[in-house]
Design an enzyme around this catalytic site. Structure first.
Site, PDB file in Angstrom:
ATOM      1  N   ASN A   9       0.981  -1.157   0.025  1.00 43.92           N
ATOM      2  CA  ASN A   9      -0.043   0.018  -0.009  1.00 43.92           C
ATOM      3  C   ASN A   9       0.780   1.276   0.026  1.00 43.92           C
ATOM      4  OD1 ASN A   9      -1.834   2.087   0.528  1.00 43.92           O
ATOM      5  ND2 ASN A   9      -2.204   1.456   2.408  1.00 43.92           N
ATOM      6  N   TRP A  10       1.162   1.860  -1.049  1.00 44.96           N
ATOM      7  CA  TRP A  10       1.822   3.075  -1.415  1.00 44.96           C
ATOM      8  C   TRP A  10       1.277   4.133  -0.445  1.00 44.96           C
ATOM      9  CZ3 TRP A  10       3.687   3.289  -7.152  1.00 44.96           C
ATOM     10  CH2 TRP A  10       4.602   2.089  -7.591  1.00 44.96           C
ATOM     11  N   LYS A  11       0.155   4.239  -0.274  1.00 45.68           N
ATOM     12  CA  LYS A  11      -0.585   5.529   0.499  1.00 45.68           C
ATOM     13  C   LYS A  11      -0.504   6.440  -0.478  1.00 45.68           C
ATOM     14  CE  LYS A  11       0.199   3.404   4.937  1.00 45.68           C
ATOM     15  NZ  LYS A  11       0.044   3.310   6.476  1.00 45.68           N
ATOM     16  N   HIS A  96      -9.537   0.841   4.892  1.00 40.45           N
ATOM     17  CA  HIS A  96      -8.359   1.204   5.473  1.00 40.45           C
ATOM     18  C   HIS A  96      -8.460   2.024   6.794  1.00 40.45           C
ATOM     19  CE1 HIS A  96      -4.367   2.400   6.408  1.00 40.45           C
ATOM     20  NE2 HIS A  96      -3.891   1.547   5.905  1.00 40.45           N
ATOM     21  N   GLU A  98      -6.751   4.673   7.862  1.00 42.62           N
ATOM     22  CA  GLU A  98      -6.830   5.896   7.667  1.00 42.62           C
ATOM     23  C   GLU A  98      -7.982   6.416   6.871  1.00 42.62           C
ATOM     24  OE1 GLU A  98      -3.103   5.393   5.535  1.00 42.62           O
ATOM     25  OE2 GLU A  98      -2.210   5.009   7.748  1.00 42.62           O
ATOM     26  N   GLU A 168      -5.740  -5.556  10.436  1.00 41.61           N
ATOM     27  CA  GLU A 168      -4.884  -4.381  10.685  1.00 41.61           C
ATOM     28  C   GLU A 168      -4.979  -3.552  11.985  1.00 41.61           C
ATOM     29  OE1 GLU A 168      -2.627  -2.972   6.627  1.00 41.61           O
ATOM     30  OE2 GLU A 168      -4.380  -1.607   6.963  1.00 41.61           O
ATOM     31  N   GLY A 174       2.047   1.833  10.837  1.00 41.53           N
ATOM     32  CA  GLY A 174       3.068   2.980  10.748  1.00 41.53           C
ATOM     33  C   GLY A 174       3.586   3.515  12.226  1.00 41.53           C
ATOM     34  N   SER A 214       3.212  -2.250  10.473  1.00 35.42           N
ATOM     35  CA  SER A 214       4.750  -2.327  10.576  1.00 35.42           C
ATOM     36  C   SER A 214       5.361  -3.642  10.558  1.00 35.42           C
ATOM     37  CB  SER A 214       4.979  -1.976  12.332  1.00 35.42           C
ATOM     38  OG  SER A 214       4.472  -0.596  12.449  1.00 35.42           O
ATOM     39  N   GLY A 235       2.573  -1.393   4.422  1.00 41.38           N
ATOM     40  CA  GLY A 235       2.569   0.210   4.075  1.00 41.38           C
ATOM     41  C   GLY A 235       4.033   0.503   3.735  1.00 41.38           C
ATOM     42  N   GLY A 236       4.641   1.080   5.030  1.00 43.39           N
ATOM     43  CA  GLY A 236       5.786   1.830   4.805  1.00 43.39           C
ATOM     44  C   GLY A 236       6.915   0.889   3.964  1.00 43.39           C
TER      45      GLY A 236
HETATM   46  C1  PEP Z   1      -1.061  -0.096   6.014  1.00 46.55           C
HETATM   47  O1  PEP Z   1      -0.913   1.109   5.741  1.00 46.55           O
HETATM   48  O2  PEP Z   1      -1.734  -0.614   5.552  1.00 46.55           O
HETATM   49  C2  PEP Z   1       0.077  -0.708   6.889  1.00 46.55           C
HETATM   50  C3  PEP Z   1       0.181  -1.775   7.389  1.00 46.55           C
HETATM   51  O3  PEP Z   1       1.327   0.228   7.220  1.00 46.55           O
HETATM   52  P1  PEP Z   1       2.694   0.180   7.840  1.00 46.55           P
HETATM   53  O4  PEP Z   1       3.117  -1.334   7.012  1.00 46.55           O
HETATM   54  O5  PEP Z   1       3.543   1.174   7.358  1.00 46.55           O
HETATM   55  O6  PEP Z   1       2.193  -0.159   9.187  1.00 46.55           O
END
Ligand code: PEP
Length: 251
Positions: A9-11, A96, A98, A168, A174, A214, A235-236
């Site tokens: 997920n590039w966000k 998600h 967010e 999640e 994050g 994470s 994500g990151g």
């Molecule tokens: C996400 O945005 O779905 C996610 C899991 O982010 P991260 O891996 O950065 O925690």
């Protein structure tokens, strides 16, 4: 047959040229070293059409990170599931945390988005998970049950089979905090049991349930080794080629 998936997920990261260059690098990498899991890149809308051209015929699928809850018309700024499909994507992330937090998307709207996405030929990566105070209060299993019941469980089985669930825990997204493999496993088992109660054991056994929060090369292998964890939503770490490919390869 249950499918393993690792989705990035590039966000809201990467301008157009940078994103397409990154998509090309990942396309080349996974052509040379096909992964044991399905690999999906969920990019911002602006990358979809260009990335679809790049990824065509390769081993990486494409997804969006959100979609409209209405099929078409006067909804300024929105992008419909049909538009996403026409750009060449096969997946869309819905729900998600967010989106739930910053854009106030509730289970009713997420259900509408999910239904419309599936009607328009997309597979849905449906996110669920509790916030920190819910875990501390011990209500996390109930929170996730409500998210699934209200967001997904009125789908008929054939539509539901187009859904991948991503657990999640919001406190792990994050933040650098990761659920322990045991915490991930017990929630994934809870989710699979709920799916079995609604759609039957065979459907639950076929269901792909991803962990997100994470996830990194150093913890992915242990989390993915749990029997009810079928991959990850990343994500990151999906923004760095070495990290993302290492996570995919730890399946
Ligand atoms: C996400 O945005 O779905 C996610 C899991 O982010 P991260 O891996 O950065 O925690």
């Amino acid at each position: 047959m249950r499918k393993k998936i690792v989705a990035g997920n590039w966000k809201m990261n990467m301008e157009l040229a940078e994103g397409l260059k990154f998509a090309s690098e990942l396309d080349a990498y996974f052509k040379e070293k096909p992964a044991a899991a399905g690999v999906v890149l969920c990019t911002p809308f602006i990358h979809l059409a260009g990335a679809a051209d790049i990824l065509k015929g390769g081993n990486v699928a494409l997804g969006a990170q959100n979609c409209a809850s209405e099929p078409s018309g006067a909804y300024t700024g929105e992008v419909s599931p049909a538009m996403i499909r026409s750009a060449g994507a096969a997946y869309v992330i819905i729900g998600h945390s967010e989106r739930r937090t910053y854009y106030h998307e509730d289970n009713a709207i997420l259900h509408r988005k999910t239904w419309l996405a599936i009607e328009n030929g997309l597979s849905v990566i449906f996110c669920c998970g509790e916030v920190q105070h819910e875990r501390e209060a011990g209500t996390h299993f109930d929170v996730v049950r409500t998210q699934l019941e209200e967001g997904l469980f009125s789908l008929p089985e054939d539509a539901f089979r187009k859904v991948v669930i991503a657990y999640e825990p919001v406190w792990a997204i994050g933040t650098g905090l990761t659920a322990t493999p045991e915490q991930a496993q017990e929630m994934h088992l809870h989710i699979r049991t709920l799916v079995a109660g609604r759609y039957g054991r065979e459907c639950a056994d076929d269901m792909t349930i991803l962990y997100g929060g994470s996830c990194k090369p150093s913890n992915a292998r242990e989390i993915f080794s749990k029997p009810d964890v079928d991959g990850g939503l990343i994500g990151g770490a999906s923004l760095k080629k070495e990290d993302f490919t290492a996570i995919v390869e730890s399946i």
